[in-house]
Design an enzyme around this catalytic site. Sequence first.
Site, PDB file in Angstrom:
ATOM      1  N   ARG A 159       0.811  -1.220   0.000  1.00  0.00           N
ATOM      2  CA  ARG A 159       0.000   0.000   0.000  1.00  0.00           C
ATOM      3  C   ARG A 159       0.844   1.269   0.000  1.00  0.00           C
ATOM      4  O   ARG A 159       0.346   2.351  -0.262  1.00  0.00           O
ATOM      5  CB  ARG A 159      -1.043  -0.008   1.132  1.00  0.00           C
ATOM      6  CG  ARG A 159      -0.502   0.179   2.512  1.00  0.00           C
ATOM      7  CD  ARG A 159      -1.592   0.033   3.561  1.00  0.00           C
ATOM      8  NE  ARG A 159      -2.507   1.161   3.614  1.00  0.00           N
ATOM      9  CZ  ARG A 159      -2.217   2.340   4.142  1.00  0.00           C
ATOM     10  NH1 ARG A 159      -1.012   2.574   4.629  1.00  0.00           N
ATOM     11  NH2 ARG A 159      -3.114   3.296   4.169  1.00  0.00           N
ATOM     12  N   ASP A 174      -1.384   8.932   7.631  1.00  0.00           N
ATOM     13  CA  ASP A 174      -1.692   7.712   8.379  1.00  0.00           C
ATOM     14  C   ASP A 174      -1.000   7.720   9.738  1.00  0.00           C
ATOM     15  O   ASP A 174       0.025   8.382   9.913  1.00  0.00           O
ATOM     16  CB  ASP A 174      -1.140   6.487   7.631  1.00  0.00           C
ATOM     17  CG  ASP A 174      -2.060   6.002   6.531  1.00  0.00           C
ATOM     18  OD1 ASP A 174      -3.266   6.230   6.625  1.00  0.00           O
ATOM     19  OD2 ASP A 174      -1.545   5.374   5.591  1.00  0.00           O
TER      20      ASP A 174
END
Length: 253
Positions: A159, A174
Amino acid sequence: MLHFDIVTIFPEFFAGPFSHGILKRAQETELVKITAHDLRRFTEDKHRTVDDRPFGGGAGMVLKAEPVFKAVESLIAAGMKHEFARREIILLSPQGKKFTQAEAFRLAERESIILICGRYEGVDERVAEHLATSELSIGDYVLTGGELAAAVVVDAVTRLIPGALGNEVSRALDSFSFTPAAGPTGKMDAAEVGGLSWPQYTRPEEFRGWKVPEILMSGNHREIQKWREEKARGKTARMRPDLLPNLEFKAVR
Ligand code: SAM
């Protein structure tokens, strides 16, 4: 393209974890190629033996060094085009260095990652000493095998490859990358270590009497950003005080 080659006695284990969502799309768009290799193919006896009893006695079985060396050496020979410096040979082990987001960013820049999955009581130590470039643990607990750990590493690394996520900005915002200094656009080196991200809400505005914080509906982006930073810092302080210095340090720079 990043090649993941997984050495395992259960290649069929991997049919599930990589056939959905971002992982599936990353393979279809050729950002990654993931192949599971059956360790038993690299044995020579008719029983295709991969394990044996531990020297010194004791319970359980240990994966033999020879098939693991043969499997990895054949993968290296097949992948000679990969630059040496961009290849990684990882032994999954509870005794390894803890796998982190920073390590995932480092691995996302490789061309070839070979993952060796242990089973039983583990793998003959000569694999860690003379074959693997690193030993990685996904946490301080003991799994029955390295397959789940390998799937975790493949997922977290994939990812982070540019193009894998719909929205590149989100990588820098994140948890473990987020720092207030990154600002609302996350324009900062996402590989830097940060704190936890902020809480998220979606419709409806009220659910079972619990309301979404009003500021999020205000349309005032500066205030929303301030609120998010405060919440991120608060949650980091509560849940992961060990990460707090990363946030504070970045905020004053
Ligand atoms: N006897 C070993 C010990 O105490 O360190 C544990 C062996 S474990 C039952 C079998 C295999 O599962 C290991 O060789 C490793 O590949 C994998 N494994 C177990 N826990 C893990 C973890 N936390 N992270 C990564 N791999 C793990």
